[in-house]
Design an enzyme around this catalytic site. Structure first.
Site, PDB file in Angstrom:
ATOM      1  N   ARG A  23       0.830  -1.214   0.000  1.00 21.60           N
ATOM      2  CA  ARG A  23       0.000   0.000   0.000  1.00 21.60           C
ATOM      3  C   ARG A  23       0.863   1.262   0.000  1.00 21.60           C
ATOM      4  O   ARG A  23       0.467   2.296  -0.516  1.00 21.60           O
ATOM      5  CB  ARG A  23      -0.933   0.022   1.220  1.00 21.60           C
ATOM      6  CG  ARG A  23      -2.069  -0.987   1.147  1.00 21.60           C
ATOM      7  CD  ARG A  23      -3.207  -0.638   2.091  1.00 21.60           C
ATOM      8  NE  ARG A  23      -2.815  -0.689   3.475  1.00 21.60           N
ATOM      9  CZ  ARG A  23      -2.838  -1.798   4.232  1.00 21.60           C
ATOM     10  NH1 ARG A  23      -3.244  -2.949   3.695  1.00 21.60           N
ATOM     11  NH2 ARG A  23      -2.456  -1.766   5.480  1.00 21.60           N
ATOM     12  N   SER A  40      -1.979 -16.264   6.110  1.00 25.12           N
ATOM     13  CA  SER A  40      -3.006 -15.371   6.663  1.00 25.12           C
ATOM     14  C   SER A  40      -4.278 -16.099   7.102  1.00 25.12           C
ATOM     15  O   SER A  40      -5.375 -15.710   6.761  1.00 25.12           O
ATOM     16  CB  SER A  40      -3.377 -14.306   5.609  1.00 25.12           C
ATOM     17  OG  SER A  40      -4.094 -13.265   6.225  1.00 25.12           O
ATOM     18  N   CYS A  44      -6.521 -17.658  15.747  1.00 27.36           N
ATOM     19  CA  CYS A  44      -7.326 -17.509  16.963  1.00 27.36           C
ATOM     20  C   CYS A  44      -8.671 -18.229  16.852  1.00 27.36           C
ATOM     21  O   CYS A  44      -9.333 -18.482  17.853  1.00 27.36           O
ATOM     22  CB  CYS A  44      -7.539 -16.032  17.267  1.00 27.36           C
ATOM     23  SG  CYS A  44      -5.989 -15.116  17.212  1.00 27.36           S
ATOM     24  N   THR A 274      16.556  -5.534  14.219  1.00 31.99           N
ATOM     25  CA  THR A 274      17.392  -6.480  14.981  1.00 31.99           C
ATOM     26  C   THR A 274      18.808  -5.920  15.079  1.00 31.99           C
ATOM     27  O   THR A 274      19.071  -4.781  14.654  1.00 31.99           O
ATOM     28  CB  THR A 274      17.439  -7.846  14.268  1.00 31.99           C
ATOM     29  OG1 THR A 274      18.134  -7.652  13.029  1.00 31.99           O
ATOM     30  CG2 THR A 274      16.041  -8.383  13.995  1.00 31.99           C
ATOM     31  N   PRO A 277      21.427  -4.254  10.657  1.00 34.81           N
ATOM     32  CA  PRO A 277      20.687  -3.085  10.142  1.00 34.81           C
ATOM     33  C   PRO A 277      19.782  -3.378   8.945  1.00 34.81           C
ATOM     34  O   PRO A 277      18.965  -2.529   8.567  1.00 34.81           O
ATOM     35  CB  PRO A 277      21.802  -2.098   9.749  1.00 34.81           C
ATOM     36  CG  PRO A 277      23.038  -2.912   9.642  1.00 34.81           C
ATOM     37  CD  PRO A 277      22.877  -4.100  10.531  1.00 34.81           C
ATOM     38  N   ILE A 279      17.879  -6.267   8.853  1.00 36.07           N
ATOM     39  CA  ILE A 279      16.900  -7.293   9.239  1.00 36.07           C
ATOM     40  C   ILE A 279      15.979  -6.771  10.352  1.00 36.07           C
ATOM     41  O   ILE A 279      16.442  -6.352  11.415  1.00 36.07           O
ATOM     42  CB  ILE A 279      17.587  -8.599   9.711  1.00 36.07           C
ATOM     43  CG1 ILE A 279      18.567  -9.099   8.639  1.00 36.07           C
ATOM     44  CG2 ILE A 279      16.542  -9.665  10.035  1.00 36.07           C
ATOM     45  CD1 ILE A 279      19.327 -10.358   9.021  1.00 36.07           C
ATOM     46  N   GLY A 283       6.319  -9.736  15.790  1.00 35.98           N
ATOM     47  CA  GLY A 283       5.396 -10.815  16.185  1.00 35.98           C
ATOM     48  C   GLY A 283       5.871 -11.628  17.389  1.00 35.98           C
ATOM     49  O   GLY A 283       6.641 -11.172  18.227  1.00 35.98           O
TER      50      GLY A 283
HETATM   51  C1  LIG Z   1      -4.817 -21.772  18.589  1.00 37.06           C
HETATM   52  C2  LIG Z   1      -4.393 -20.361  18.756  1.00 37.06           C
HETATM   53  C3  LIG Z   1      -5.288 -19.446  19.251  1.00 37.06           C
HETATM   54  C4  LIG Z   1      -4.889 -18.134  19.435  1.00 37.06           C
HETATM   55  N1  LIG Z   1      -5.798 -17.231  19.925  1.00 37.06           N
HETATM   56  C5  LIG Z   1      -5.418 -15.953  20.099  1.00 37.06           C
HETATM   57  C6  LIG Z   1      -6.345 -15.008  20.548  1.00 37.06           C
HETATM   58  O1  LIG Z   1      -7.522 -15.311  20.772  1.00 37.06           O
HETATM   59  N2  LIG Z   1      -5.923 -13.742  20.746  1.00 37.06           N
HETATM   60  C7  LIG Z   1      -4.631 -13.361  20.499  1.00 37.06           C
HETATM   61  O2  LIG Z   1      -4.286 -12.182  20.695  1.00 37.06           O
HETATM   62  N3  LIG Z   1      -3.729 -14.249  20.034  1.00 37.06           N
HETATM   63  C8  LIG Z   1      -4.089 -15.528  19.829  1.00 37.06           C
HETATM   64  N4  LIG Z   1      -3.187 -16.419  19.341  1.00 37.06           N
HETATM   65  C9  LIG Z   1      -1.809 -15.967  19.100  1.00 37.06           C
HETATM   66  C10 LIG Z   1      -1.681 -15.300  17.737  1.00 37.06           C
HETATM   67  O3  LIG Z   1      -2.177 -16.150  16.764  1.00 37.06           O
HETATM   68  C11 LIG Z   1      -0.214 -15.004  17.503  1.00 37.06           C
HETATM   69  O4  LIG Z   1       0.220 -14.096  18.481  1.00 37.06           O
HETATM   70  C12 LIG Z   1       0.050 -14.405  16.157  1.00 37.06           C
HETATM   71  O5  LIG Z   1      -0.412 -15.226  15.141  1.00 37.06           O
HETATM   72  C13 LIG Z   1       1.540 -14.176  15.977  1.00 37.06           C
HETATM   73  O6  LIG Z   1       1.819 -13.728  14.692  1.00 37.06           O
HETATM   74  P1  LIG Z   1       3.224 -14.044  14.024  1.00 37.06           P
HETATM   75  O7  LIG Z   1       3.217 -13.423  12.693  1.00 37.06           O
HETATM   76  O8  LIG Z   1       4.302 -13.675  14.941  1.00 37.06           O
HETATM   77  O9  LIG Z   1       3.271 -15.617  13.906  1.00 37.06           O
HETATM   78  P2  LIG Z   1       2.252 -16.596  13.171  1.00 37.06           P
HETATM   79  O10 LIG Z   1       0.966 -15.958  12.931  1.00 37.06           O
HETATM   80  O11 LIG Z   1       2.287 -17.854  13.934  1.00 37.06           O
HETATM   81  O12 LIG Z   1       2.940 -16.819  11.772  1.00 37.06           O
HETATM   82  C14 LIG Z   1       4.210 -17.395  11.660  1.00 37.06           C
HETATM   83  C15 LIG Z   1       4.310 -18.153  10.347  1.00 37.06           C
HETATM   84  O13 LIG Z   1       5.659 -18.266  10.031  1.00 37.06           O
HETATM   85  C16 LIG Z   1       5.887 -19.535   9.444  1.00 37.06           C
HETATM   86  N5  LIG Z   1       7.313 -19.831   9.587  1.00 37.06           N
HETATM   87  C17 LIG Z   1       8.023 -19.983  10.731  1.00 37.06           C
HETATM   88  N6  LIG Z   1       9.306 -20.219  10.451  1.00 37.06           N
HETATM   89  C18 LIG Z   1       9.426 -20.230   9.123  1.00 37.06           C
HETATM   90  C19 LIG Z   1      10.511 -20.435   8.248  1.00 37.06           C
HETATM   91  N7  LIG Z   1      11.740 -20.660   8.691  1.00 37.06           N
HETATM   92  N8  LIG Z   1      10.276 -20.389   6.927  1.00 37.06           N
HETATM   93  C20 LIG Z   1       9.033 -20.148   6.447  1.00 37.06           C
HETATM   94  N9  LIG Z   1       7.976 -19.953   7.228  1.00 37.06           N
HETATM   95  C21 LIG Z   1       8.179 -19.987   8.556  1.00 37.06           C
HETATM   96  C22 LIG Z   1       4.992 -20.439  10.240  1.00 37.06           C
HETATM   97  O14 LIG Z   1       4.690 -21.606   9.496  1.00 37.06           O
HETATM   98  C23 LIG Z   1       3.778 -19.557  10.427  1.00 37.06           C
HETATM   99  O15 LIG Z   1       2.826 -19.804   9.425  1.00 37.06           O
HETATM  100  C24 LIG Z   1      -3.561 -17.738  19.120  1.00 37.06           C
HETATM  101  C25 LIG Z   1      -2.657 -18.670  18.610  1.00 37.06           C
HETATM  102  C26 LIG Z   1      -3.073 -19.967  18.429  1.00 37.06           C
HETATM  103  C27 LIG Z   1      -2.099 -20.959  17.866  1.00 37.06           C
END
Ligand SMILES: Cc1cc2nc3c(=O)[nH]c(=O)nc-3n(C[C@H](O)[C@H](O)[C@H](O)COP(=O)(O)OP(=O)(O)OC[C@H]3O[C@@H](n4cnc5c(N)ncnc54)[C@H](O)[C@@H]3O)c2cc1C
Length: 823
Positions: A23, A40, A44, A274, A277, A279, A283
């Site tokens: 965007r 995506s 939750c 991190t 500079p 990277i 999350g």
């Molecule tokens: C069952 C469940 C219920 C939840 N309920 C809630 C809720 O109600 N409220 C709330 O606030 N939070 C909730 N959470 C937490 C929330 O989903 C996470 O905080 C959030 O998704 C984190 O986002 P993220 O981008 O850091 O990681 P994620 O959304 O987990 O995404 C990380 C992605 O990176 C990919 N990945 C990792 N390493 C690599 C690699 N080396 N190469 C390629 N891909 C990779 C993984 O496969 C994954 O798809 C819940 C989580 C779960 C599992």
């Protein structure tokens, strides 16, 4: 000049960053890798698909690879794992997880959003165990759901009582699976303090979750079908869900030499940069600053991931923005309950040696007179002199979310507790009260900060009383009868001023009431009369909810110990008087406030035959505890009680009278009352107590004398001949209960009208109705013949059902009782 931006992880943080990057800039090349098939998706929502609450699997897929590519022109490579970061070359090594193909991809800027992975501890027997699940993504969800669909397990063991564990327990119960939840700590949901989580435990037990607290898994045997706990208990189970927490998925960052912090989380600065500079990281995988005290922390929640995803895109595009820290605002649905918190809790503040104070309130979610209001229990933590807000917790059926969100907003806005009463929040009866619960807790906390009120807490009070401190319970006598803190002395707030001589000004007096409000009034009376006083924060309600929880835990521990010893295998049946007779009779008390539902039950049960059952519905959650105490004291059996759509449903079976009263409980006994006053408020108080006492199985006699006779005069009394002084008295006195003045603030009848209005708004029965229901409850009413004579009141002027008697009648009743009051 356009950049090549590579993102690792395509869900919450990664997908948010990717969309915002596009965007802000149409030129940049954006490559997003995810090793999973789906990007995506709604993490939750996963537990609710297992519970079949979300029925359509497609709804979990918020975006598809194709859809996101089309809209944002992203180069999305799913099923591709980033295995290495080559910082010197500014490339990442990747592997197609389906084909095994590997290659390197260059970047100008790298964004890491790899999330966090469930902890899988090395417990003996775990490797051989089958049907042990963790839940993080769609394939995990599919496995659990198809296991439940195909194998129809009877029992599941959920290990870990955090948000995911609780949601899994609930959703498995939704599918009809028996659930044992094992938690190492002495509570589930550690963001909440102990007293706030007690109603959650109670609610989970109510919904059939077998809570095994302060216990951990020692080993698995029989391929995971037997779970051996550290306590020695062995659980026979069909499946296990491991949800003991998550750890940052930071291995590729660590291997690349990026700086890490708590739990191996990737260390970033306020620009999400991190130690390299080029990277950035966002999350669940990163260490952030805690918003309240600016200390490093890790908070794996969706809001920070989404917020950081957007911010990192802004930062990469040269915008001067920063991440301000995480407060850890979180919420969960626990069956019918909502549990939410923000900021620091008491445990953490204590452990960190911070100076703080805490207050509790239990106001209604909206105006009590509008149907469906349920209490919201709130706790606020703050600095005792500056009023800076450190955190808040909320538990209840409705309206918890908005209160915690308002407080979280106040915290981000730098407001103190002194500002909370000044928040002008939306109000109409179906939504709130003119003083919203947030305003209320602001007032209560402000009183502490301004030195108008001092508080004592639920975990201190029993020790103080045992040590000889005086605890005055300023609730009405009937409330005190239904349950009290051991050693408390009952002095209803309205009579406190008459009893001040009984207490010493040299020691601190402790006061309590139901939720803290009348305690505060009592504290103000005492303080202004020169006493040192502290009010129990949250009152009897806060104290008793922990007490019930501890009792249940103790009971559960006993049962578990019995199971382990393989003795007494069957639970002893409760004292069943006889077999239930016929279908239950239904009684709806919704809308009535305490003690209304209990009084209605008392009346209805009196009409039942022995062994017949009654199903009662009440919207007053206090009924949940009251009905148990009532049943015990009156020798009736509480067959079951549960929350159904936020209301209490109790099934009772009529007992066989006093013989069924449990050993040790006081037998039904007498209560007598001299009603001398003709004031409306005093008359009301006398009828409330009388009905409460009658409901508790006492034989109640009310003896009306002098001005009190006006309470029982008929509105439509026939003309009676009176002479001289009798006539004058007749003209000066109220002619019936409807005309009684108030003892205080009568203001030529305005106060009386206001009182009647408030009573009607709050569903409190009128005096006439109370007189009628007291008669129906068997309260005996005696008019004093001597004072009738003096006042010139004739028998025909009295309402029906009144006995005439002299002082002997009163003394007879008084002698047979252990409660005698003069009102
Ligand atoms: C069952 C469940 C219920 C939840 N309920 C809630 C809720 O109600 N409220 C709330 O606030 N939070 C909730 N959470 C937490 C929330 O989903 C996470 O905080 C959030 O998704 C984190 O986002 P993220 O981008 O850091 O990681 P994620 O959304 O987990 O995404 C990380 C992605 O990176 C990919 N990945 C990792 N390493 C690599 C690699 N080396 N190469 C390629 N891909 C990779 C993984 O496969 C994954 O798809 C819940 C989580 C779960 C599992």
């Amino acid at each position: 000049m356009s950049k090549k931006i590579v993102i690792v992880g395509g869900v919450a943080g990664g997908a948010s960053a990717a969309a915002r990057l596009r965007r802000l800039n149409e030129e940049n090349q954006i490559v997003m890798f995810d090793r999973g098939e789906y990007i995506s998706f709604a993490n939750c929502g996963l537990p609710y698909y297992i519970g079949d609450v979300i029925q359509d699997r497609q709804k979990l897929l918020v975006q598809t690879v194709e859809g996101m590519h089309q809209r944002f022109q992203l180069d999305i490579r799913n099923l591709t794992e980033v295995t290495k970061i080559n910082r010197a070359e500014k490339t990442v090594s990747v592997k197609n997880v389906k084909t095994g193909e590997t290659y390197d991809e260059s970047y100008d800027v790298l964004v890491l959003s790899p999330g966090a992975k469930p902890i899988r501890p090395n417990i003996p027997g775990i490797e051989e165990a089958e049907d042990i699940f963790t839940l993080r993504n769609i394939p995990d969800t599919d496995k659990i759901r198809s296991y439940v669909d195909d194998k129809a397990p009877k029992h599941a063991t959920v290990i870990g009582g955090g948000f995911i564990g609780i949601e899994m327990a609930e959703n498995l119960r939704e599918r009809g699976v028996e659930v044992t939840l094992v938690e190492m700590a002495d509570q589930v949901m550690t963001p909440l303090d102990r007293e706030m989580v007690s109603p959650v435990h109670e609610h989970m037990r109510l919904h059939g979750v077998d809570l095994q607290l302060s216990d951990g898994v020692d080993s698995f045997s029989e391929k995971g079908k037997r779970v051996h706990l550290k306590s020695g208990r062995v659980i026979e189970t069909d499946m296990v869900v491991l949800s003991i927490g998550v750890v940052p998925e930071s291995s590729i960052a660590t291997e690349a030499g990026l700086e890490t912090g708590i739990r191996g989380a990737i260390r970033v600065n306020e620009k999400m940069l991190t130690s390299d500079p080029n990277i950035y990281a966002i999350g669940d995988a990163v260490e952030v600053l805690d918003y309240v005290f600016q200390e490093p922390t890790v908070v794996p929640l969706a809001w920070p991931a989404n917020r950081q995803g957007r911010l990192v895109a802004d930062i990469i595009n040269g915008r001067d923005v920063k991440y301000n820290g995480t407060m850890g605002t979180g919420i969960a649905k626990v069956f019918d309950m909502t549990v939410a918190s923000t900021g620091w809790n008491e445990k953490r503040l204590k452990a960190a040696g911070k100076e703080f104070e805490a207050v509790h309130v239990h106001p209604g979610s909206h105006a009590g007179y509008y149907p469906g209001s349920t209490p919201v229990s709130l706790k606020l933590l703050f600095h005792p002199t500056t009023g800076e807000i450190y955190g808040a917790q909320g538990v209840g059926m409705n309206g918890v979310d908005k209160r915690i969100d308002v407080i979280a907003t106040a915290m981000k806005g730098g407001l103190t507790v002194l500002d909370l009463p000044d928040l002008e929040l939306s109000y109409a009866p179906p939504f709130s009260s003119a003083k919203d619960p947030v305003n209320m807790i602001g007032y209560v906390a402000s009183n502490v900060v301004l030195g108008d009120n001092e508080v004592v807490h639920w975990d201190e009070i029993e020790g103080l009383v045992k040590g000889g401190a005086t605890l005055l319970d300023v609730r009405d006598e009937s409330e005190h009868e239904l349950g009290k803190i051991p050693g408390s002395i009952n002095v209803p707030v309205n009579s406190l001023r008459d009893n001040l001589d009984n207490y010493s000004k040299d020691e601190t007096i402790y006061v309590t009431c139901q939720v803290g409000l009348r305690g505060y009034l009592a504290a103000r009376i005492l303080r202004q009369n020169g006493f040192k006083v502290k009010n129990l924060s949250g009152g009897y309600k806060t104290w008793s909810q922990v007490k019930r929880d501890f009792d249940a835990i103790e009971e559960g521990t006993k049962t578990a110990a019995d199971e382990t010893a393989a003795t007494a295998t069957k639970e002893a049946p409760q004292a069943m008087m006889n077999e239930p007779v016929g279908e239950p009779i239904f009684l709806d008390t919704c809308g009535l406030q305490c003690p209304g539902p209990i009084l209605e039950v008392n009346k209805k049960v009196a009409e039942l035959g022995e062994g017949e059952t009654l199903r009662v519905l009440a919207s007053d959650p206090g009924f949940f505890a009251d009905i148990e105490a009532w049943a015990k004291k009156t020798g009736n059996k509480l067959v079951s009680k549960q929350f159904v759509n936020g209301r209490v449903e109790a099934i009772l079976q009529k007992g066989n009278g006093p013989a069924a009263v449990p050993a040790g409980a006081p037998a039904a006994d007498g209560a007598s009352m001299v009603v001398f006053s003709g004031d409306l408020d005093r008359a009301l108080a006398s009828f409330i107590i009388a009905q409460g006492a009658a409901a508790m199985g006492k034989e109640v006699t009310m003896f009306f004398t002098f001005w009190g006779l006006n309470v029982i005069r008929k509105p439509d009394a026939p003309e009676v001949k009176k002479q001289g002084l009798e006539k004058m008295f007749g003209m000066m006195m109220p002619s019936h209960a409807g005309e009684l003045p108030l003892s205080n603030m009568n203001f030529a009848g305005v106060g009386q009208k206001m009182m009647k209005k408030v009573m009607s708004d709050k569903n409190v029965p009128s005096l006439d109705e109370m007189i009628k229901s007291a008669q129906e409850a068997g309260v005996k009413m005696v008019a004093c013949t001597m004072s009738m004579d003096v006042m010139g009141i004739k028998e025909e002027e009295l309402i029906d059902g009144i006995d005439l008697g002299g002082v002997a009648a009163y003394l007879g009743a008084a002698e047979g009782g252990n409660l005698n009051l003069f009102i």
